[in-house]
Design an enzyme around this catalytic site. Sequence first.
Site, PDB file in Angstrom:
ATOM      1  N   GLU A  69       0.823  -1.214   0.000  1.00  0.00           N
ATOM      2  CA  GLU A  69       0.000   0.000   0.000  1.00  0.00           C
ATOM      3  C   GLU A  69       0.859   1.268   0.000  1.00  0.00           C
ATOM      4  OE1 GLU A  69      -3.005  -0.064   3.073  1.00  0.00           O
ATOM      5  OE2 GLU A  69      -4.028  -1.770   2.170  1.00  0.00           O
ATOM      6  N   GLU A  90      -6.511  -7.768  -0.692  1.00  0.00           N
ATOM      7  CA  GLU A  90      -7.064  -7.680   0.663  1.00  0.00           C
ATOM      8  C   GLU A  90      -8.534  -7.286   0.580  1.00  0.00           C
ATOM      9  OE1 GLU A  90      -5.257  -5.287   3.645  1.00  0.00           O
ATOM     10  OE2 GLU A  90      -3.239  -6.036   3.223  1.00  0.00           O
TER      11      GLU A  90
END
Length: 709
Positions: free
Chosen positions: A178, A249
């Site tokens: 991320e 995710e």
Amino acid sequence: MLIWWWWWVAVVVMVVEGGGEVTYDGRSLIIDGQHKILFSGSIHYPRSTPQMWASLIAKGKEGGLNVIQTYVFWNLHEPQPGQYDFSGRYDLVKFIKEIQAQGLYAALRIGPFIESEWTYGGFPFWLHDVPGIVYRSDNEPFKFYMQNFTSKIVNLMKSEGLYASQGGPIILSQVENEYQNVEAAFGEKGPSYVRWAAKMAVELETGVPWVMCKQTDAPDPVINTCNGMRCGETFTGPNSPNKPSMWTENWTSFYQVYGGEPYIRSAQDIAFHVTLFIAKNGSYINYYMYHGGTNFGRTASAYVITSYYDQAPLDEYGLKRQPKWGHLKELHAAINLSSTTLLQGVQTNFSLGQFQEAYVFQDATKGCVAFLVNNDGKENATVQFHNLTFQLLPKSISILPDCETEIFNTAKVNTDYNERTTTTSQTFSSIDGWEEYKDDIPNFLDTSLKSNTLLEHMNTTKDKSDYLWYTLSFQHNTSCTEPVLHVESLGHVAHAFVNNIYAGAAHGNHDVKGFTMEIPIKLNDGMNNISILGVMVGLPDSGAFLERRFTGLTKVEIRCGEMELYNLTNYEWGYQVGLLGEKLEIYTEKELGNPEWSKIDLSTKQPLTWYKTLFVAPIGNDPIALDLGSMGKGEAWVNGQSIGRFWVSFLTSHGNSSQTLYHVPQSFLKPFGNVLVIFEEFKGDPVQITLDTISVTNSHEPISQYHIL
Ligand SMILES: *[C@@H]1O[C@H](CO)[C@@H](O)[C@H](O)[C@H]1NC(C)=O
Ligand SMILES: *[C@@H]1O[C@H](CO)[C@@H](O)[C@H](O)[C@H]1NC(C)=O
Ligand SMILES: *[C@@H]1O[C@H](CO)[C@@H](O)[C@H](O)[C@H]1NC(C)=O
Ligand SMILES: *[C@@H]1O[C@H](CO)[C@@H](O)[C@H](O)[C@H]1NC(C)=O
Ligand SMILES: *[C@@H]1O[C@H](CO)[C@@H](O)[C@H](O)[C@H]1NC(C)=O
Ligand SMILES: *[C@@H]1O[C@H](CO)[C@@H](O)[C@H](O)[C@H]1NC(C)=O
Ligand SMILES: *[C@@H]1O[C@H](CO)[C@@H](O)[C@H](O)[C@H]1NC(C)=O
Ligand SMILES: *[C@@H]1O[C@H](CO)[C@@H](O)[C@H](O)[C@H]1NC(C)=O
Ligand SMILES: *[C@@H]1O[C@H](CO)[C@@H](O)[C@H](O)[C@H]1NC(C)=O
Ligand SMILES: *[C@@H]1O[C@H](CO)[C@@H](O)[C@H](O)[C@H]1NC(C)=O
Ligand SMILES: *[C@@H]1O[C@H](CO)[C@@H](O)[C@H](O)[C@H]1NC(C)=O
Ligand SMILES: CC(=O)N[C@H]1CO[C@H](CO)[C@@H](O)[C@@H]1O
């Protein structure tokens, strides 16, 4: 039915053989020449025990997963530069081999920055003291250590033959994590770091693809993937037509913090978004988490509770959480039945009504799969599709593997609900069963580390302990009649003692970590000792410039009235890292020195007390937990192993504790003579603690009306 059955057997055999080159195209990963739709589940090896791994993985497989995904936890594996630990719960190779033994694939998210509500985002604290380091940037010292650890892990996997290209189970690796969230903070060093990280990873030649999650500019050949709750709606897609659409995710719940309520995400909502993602060409979905587990020891990040994603399809103890586990199993089976056409067919989509749409896959052999979507959150919809009439529940998707028969609707739950029950196995109500040890409150003269400023907490403890004592002695020389101790801190907790007497405490929370403490105190004429215990509840795990974070006390004053004050901020302070009990290791069976344990005396309860007792392991194989509902805040050990921090006295806005049950893995126990040691910061009541076994009731297997299981 018969044909479906044979198809299933063929698929299973293929997976057991495993292995082969892994590539990809715009549709999906290609393993051994075959396109795949993959369901993956996150299970983090250090958040359970090696004794639990086989059963967790088996329940994932039974639930229809093809892949187990895990992060790699750098700060567990390299506690000192060049010193490695892969033993016990840290045995990554054993975990991957267990996945392989059960015929599943593995996805390895090396990072090595992982965030993951894990202390310091997975970085070993020694990185902090590397001269000139800037984490996660185009910075030579950081890149050296990142490359060093990434190579170490890749080489370890290769030496064990664990990449699919070698016949092993690993089909995918991840570098960074991320990063796009923080990239702008690094200016031009952000994009150049992304390019370096991708190149560094690709040059390690694993023979399987790399991904970067939440990174729209992931350089070729690294695949950019989506993280979130609603990737079917939010993902802008792969950054090249040659890359597949992957969701690394999909949050099954959300992590919980002290003072926070559990985040309940329904089985229906997860199923809706997973199905939409598949309908829109998605080919890889990972449940974050499939099993959350436990943040043992001091591994949770700032203010995060010890139990991790207990609301996942497998709960903290590894028990099936129904109907979530069963509903997703049915979804996986429905997609499996459709997967040949999904992978080979051509997708079209069209409207079925104001809020309704169809996604249809058709292949040359007349295979046809349809997803009928009702986006209306309130009303049922009646739609016409291929001259047939379908009723769609509000906010739902129906799956038609032959474009005629609805075999699954995301909002139609066929799985029974279950409920978790606790049964008290042992109480600790006999005062005679307990011993206590009151920790020392150091004064200025007891300390060796001195400074004329308030030192930064983490840089001083080096994360050897949550605790840092700030002490001073000062001459009281004014007519201060109603003195108030005023302390400002950037986190996370402070306890104040004046002349060895407890004056009070204050704390921050996950969203606002800093706080101010204002407590009336009593001063002696002449010399006074002030001792403040600063406490951190996990290191930060996210954001840019983690290496420059400041925590701990920033201002200390004694205010006497309108104008008068003692400004103690730049006074001469004496520091002690950690508690005496920690130094003596009094939570282990082989204590150092001779701490004087004494009989418990409930009439003189005081903060910073250690408690010790013995217990017998419960009979049977049910999971075990300690109910610490009567305690305040601290940490607990069983036979010398920390089962984590607890903070029962931090209540939610509804007046409940965020967590009262603390998992004691079966493998931490022996039949008799188990030693329980608890450190209590406030004034908890140990005699009300119970040892419980955990079970689920009403959990019989789901009966599907479509017989696809
Ligand atoms: C679905 O198919 C995959 C192969 O594509 C297989 O690994 C998996 O076991 C199947 N799912 C179930 C629930 O059997
Ligand atoms: C990693 O660094 C250690 C020292 O910390 C060194 O011994 C080792 O050779 C390095 N490994 C690689 C692959 O650079
Ligand atoms: C899915 O892939 C097809 C090609 O088979 C393409 O035409 C379509 O636009 C894609 N749909 C989405 C939602 O990306
Ligand atoms: C098909 O799906 C795409 C992507 O979701 C959407 O932008 C488009 O409007 C849809 N087309 C129709 C006719 O519904
Ligand atoms: C939708 O239809 C189902 C039966 O298929 C019914 O039980 C339900 O009450 C309906 N819901 C609404 C909002 O009309
Ligand atoms: C639906 O019915 C019409 C008229 O009977 C027919 O022309 C058409 O082919 C049918 N469509 C499908 C998909 O069966
Ligand atoms: C302050 O601490 C010193 C030891 O550091 C001790 O000798 C003294 O008695 C303490 N004073 C008070 C008022 O507690
Ligand atoms: C950390 O402590 C060392 C002394 O131990 C000091 O030289 C350094 O400036 C401190 N760094 C930070 C960021 O406070
Ligand atoms: C009074 O105490 C403060 C803080 O201890 C000190 O800075 C100041 O010099 C003292 N004043 C006198 C008159 O002793
Ligand atoms: C106390 O001293 C600190 C450090 O010099 C300073 O930042 C702070 O403003 C002072 N407080 C007051 C009330 O003057
Ligand atoms: C708070 O705890 C009580 C007692 O355990 C429970 O009945 C209630 O549902 C809890 N409230 C919330 C909001 O979780
Ligand atoms: C991309 C995405 O869906 N992000 C969401 C994930 O869930 C959190 C918490 O519910 C939201 O705040 C994010 O927007």
